[in-house]
Design a protein around this motif. Structure first.
Motif, PDB file in Angstrom:
ATOM      1  N   GLN A   3      68.626  65.465  -3.601  1.00 14.43           N
ATOM      2  CA  GLN A   3      69.888  64.872  -4.022  1.00 14.43           C
ATOM      3  C   GLN A   3      70.769  64.555  -2.820  1.00 14.43           C
ATOM      4  O   GLN A   3      70.800  65.286  -1.837  1.00 14.43           O
ATOM      5  CB  GLN A   3      70.613  65.837  -4.953  1.00 14.43           C
ATOM      6  N   GLU A   4      71.485  63.434  -2.914  1.00 10.99           N
ATOM      7  CA  GLU A   4      72.432  63.057  -1.872  1.00 10.99           C
ATOM      8  C   GLU A   4      73.606  64.039  -1.868  1.00 10.99           C
ATOM      9  O   GLU A   4      74.038  64.508  -2.925  1.00 10.99           O
ATOM     10  CB  GLU A   4      72.968  61.651  -2.144  1.00 10.99           C
ATOM     11  N   PRO A   5      74.151  64.375  -0.692  1.00 15.33           N
ATOM     12  CA  PRO A   5      75.343  65.230  -0.662  1.00 15.33           C
ATOM     13  C   PRO A   5      76.542  64.502  -1.267  1.00 15.33           C
ATOM     14  O   PRO A   5      76.626  63.275  -1.231  1.00 15.33           O
ATOM     15  CB  PRO A   5      75.549  65.493   0.835  1.00 15.33           C
ATOM     16  N   VAL A   6      77.456  65.266  -1.826  1.00 11.39           N
ATOM     17  CA  VAL A   6      78.648  64.664  -2.434  1.00 11.39           C
ATOM     18  C   VAL A   6      79.508  64.041  -1.330  1.00 11.39           C
ATOM     19  O   VAL A   6      79.894  64.729  -0.383  1.00 11.39           O
ATOM     20  CB  VAL A   6      79.463  65.726  -3.199  1.00 11.39           C
ATOM     21  N   ALA A 152      81.291  57.329 -10.653  1.00  9.61           N
ATOM     22  CA  ALA A 152      79.990  57.191 -11.312  1.00  9.61           C
ATOM     23  C   ALA A 152      79.192  56.046 -10.704  1.00  9.61           C
ATOM     24  O   ALA A 152      77.976  56.159 -10.489  1.00  9.61           O
ATOM     25  CB  ALA A 152      80.188  56.959 -12.811  1.00  9.61           C
ATOM     26  N   THR A 153      79.862  54.931 -10.406  1.00 10.42           N
ATOM     27  CA  THR A 153      79.182  53.785  -9.801  1.00 10.42           C
ATOM     28  C   THR A 153      78.701  54.124  -8.399  1.00 10.42           C
ATOM     29  O   THR A 153      77.591  53.761  -8.000  1.00 10.42           O
ATOM     30  CB  THR A 153      80.122  52.563  -9.757  1.00 10.42           C
ATOM     31  N   ASP A 154      79.538  54.837  -7.641  1.00  9.06           N
ATOM     32  CA  ASP A 154      79.156  55.248  -6.290  1.00  9.06           C
ATOM     33  C   ASP A 154      77.930  56.150  -6.333  1.00  9.06           C
ATOM     34  O   ASP A 154      76.987  55.990  -5.545  1.00  9.06           O
ATOM     35  CB  ASP A 154      80.327  55.975  -5.630  1.00  9.06           C
ATOM     36  N   SER A 155      77.925  57.089  -7.263  1.00 12.41           N
ATOM     37  CA  SER A 155      76.785  57.992  -7.413  1.00 12.41           C
ATOM     38  C   SER A 155      75.529  57.219  -7.795  1.00 12.41           C
ATOM     39  O   SER A 155      74.441  57.449  -7.249  1.00 12.41           O
ATOM     40  CB  SER A 155      77.101  59.045  -8.477  1.00 12.41           C
ATOM     41  N   PHE A 156      75.682  56.275  -8.728  1.00 12.28           N
ATOM     42  CA  PHE A 156      74.547  55.463  -9.174  1.00 12.28           C
ATOM     43  C   PHE A 156      73.955  54.667  -8.012  1.00 12.28           C
ATOM     44  O   PHE A 156      72.738  54.660  -7.791  1.00 12.28           O
ATOM     45  CB  PHE A 156      75.007  54.520 -10.284  1.00 12.28           C
ATOM     46  N   ILE A 157      74.831  54.004  -7.240  1.00 11.03           N
ATOM     47  CA  ILE A 157      74.354  53.188  -6.121  1.00 11.03           C
ATOM     48  C   ILE A 157      73.675  54.061  -5.072  1.00 11.03           C
ATOM     49  O   ILE A 157      72.611  53.721  -4.544  1.00 11.03           O
ATOM     50  CB  ILE A 157      75.526  52.400  -5.500  1.00 11.03           C
ATOM     51  N   SER A 158      74.281  55.205  -4.758  1.00  6.68           N
ATOM     52  CA  SER A 158      73.715  56.091  -3.736  1.00  6.68           C
ATOM     53  C   SER A 158      72.333  56.590  -4.139  1.00  6.68           C
ATOM     54  O   SER A 158      71.398  56.596  -3.333  1.00  6.68           O
ATOM     55  CB  SER A 158      74.645  57.282  -3.490  1.00  6.68           C
TER      56      SER A 158
END
Length: 388
Positions: A3-6, A152-158
């Motif tokens: 998982q990507e870091p926050v 949510a969009t940032d998380s989706f793209i990442s």
């Protein structure tokens, strides 16, 4: 998949841009219970809405999980209106976005979900909040939900970018290994074939194409890494970056026979770019110019002048040789399009991407006696560039 870091700094910048300060959130304090007392009702409202859509119904009912999803939605709604927007909540919100990717949930449905949430909140405010306080509270809740959409969009793209990056890097790695083996074996065979052997030219052609494929694999990997990575802009010296790129290309033998003229003003203010991106830009553009230069008059010239917009500097990289027609210019800036028989078609696209990552631009145009690339880059601190 790891998982990507926050990305706390990025999420906190969203909060700042939306004006979601502690002072602004004070508007919510007297009304938190209006929302938290209805979190179960929200979960049912949300569930009923999306059970009416065939695609989301399949996801919600998979493994008889509808009630579990309802519980998670109720908890999310309660957390949004009962907690501060601190790093603990940002982690919770980010992980919710990660979960959407893991469920293969279409981001359009996620955005629709926030629109449904907005409707539910507006109805609550209309029914339970005194009229004089509705406007300010509605505006605040709208900004809170806007932030949730951004997160949510940032998380989706990442997460999806990471999937794409890992896939392309895996393909590049798997292709690179056999290509390296093939190239090594061809070179060994060439050592055993005398110069006058009629088959030698065929082997040399295969070796040249194999080497081109190796370069293409490396270029694709670099382009993908840059496209999906996060730039780290900082003040950079154009002159120093250009000198390093020239030194690297000379050591690699990429500038042999080329008359290189550098006319960057040493007094130029620094540009605001990721240092690696700036060196990549110069290395790619200089190598491309050297390869395309007229063999009878192989000249490459680099000069600078004030940019076309305030706070920018323009760097021109000129090379002799045939100029592309208007219809070719855009093609040459696109991946895999090359005017050179052994080119990979990735040099200009990589340089253009590196420029765009720093909010700059790259263009190509015909010039008397050749062609020039025009690179516009932002100056650090928005300084004005003097004449070079």
């Amino acid at each position: 998949m790891q998982q990507e870091p926050v990305p706390f700094e990025r999420l906190e910048s969203f909060l700042e841009k939306l004006g979601l300060t502690q002072q602004a959130l004070a508007v919510l304090e007297p009304h938190r219970e209006v929302f938290t007392s209805r979190q179960e009702a929200f979960g049912q409202f949300f569930l009923d809405y999306f059970l009416g859509i065939p695609r989301t119904r399949l996801i919600l009912e998979q493994n008889h999980a509808a009630q579990r999803h309802k519980k998670a939605l109720s908890h999310w709604f309660g957390a949004l209106f009962s907690q501060d927007l601190d790093r603990r909540f940002l982690t919770y919100l980010w992980n919710s976005g990660v979960r959407h990717v893991q469920l293969s949930l279409d981001q359009r449905f996620v955005n629709l979900g926030y629109a449904v949430t907005r409707q539910f909140c507006q109805r609550l405010i209309q029914e339970q909040v005194p009229a004089p306080e509705r406007e300010a509270l509605t505006a605040l809740v709208d900004r809170m939900l806007d932030f949730c959409v951004l997160a949510a969009t940032d998380s989706f793209i990442s997460m999806t970018s990471r999937c794409d990056r890992e896939m392309i890097q895996g393909i590049a790695h798997q292709v690179r290994n056999p290509v390296t083996v093939i190239g090594g074996n061809i070179m060994r065979l060439l050592k055993k074939i005398p110069p006058d052997n009629p088959n030698r030219q065929a082997y040399e052609t295969v070796l040249a194409e194999n080497q081109r494929l190796e370069r293409m694999v490396a270029d694709i990997a670099l382009y993908t890494e840059m496209f999906q990575g996060e730039p780290r802009p900082q003040p950079c010296s154009l002159v120093q970056a250009l000198d390093r790129a020239v030194q690297h290309l000379r050591e690699a033998g990429r500038l042999e026979g080329v008359r290189l003229r550098l006319e960057l003003d040493p007094a130029l203010p620094p540009v605001n770019l990721d240092p690696k991106d700036l060196e990549i830009i110069f290395a790619q553009l200089l190598e491309n110019a050297a390869e395309a230069a007229d063999k009878a008059d192989p000249r490459v010239e680099v000069r600078s002048r004030p940019g076309r917009a305030p706070g920018f500097v323009e760097v021109e990289i000129f090379n002799t040789g045939p100029a592309p027609g208007p219809e070719q210019v855009q093609e040459l800036l696109s991946p895999f399009s090359s005017s050179k028989p052994m080119g990979t078609g990735m040099g200009l696209p990589i340089a253009g991407l590196a420029a765009r990552r720093g909010l700059g631009s790259l263009s190509l145009e015909a010039a008397p006696g050749g062609v020039r690339c025009l690179l516009n880059l932002p100056l650090a601190g928005g300084e004005a560039a003097g004449p070079a």
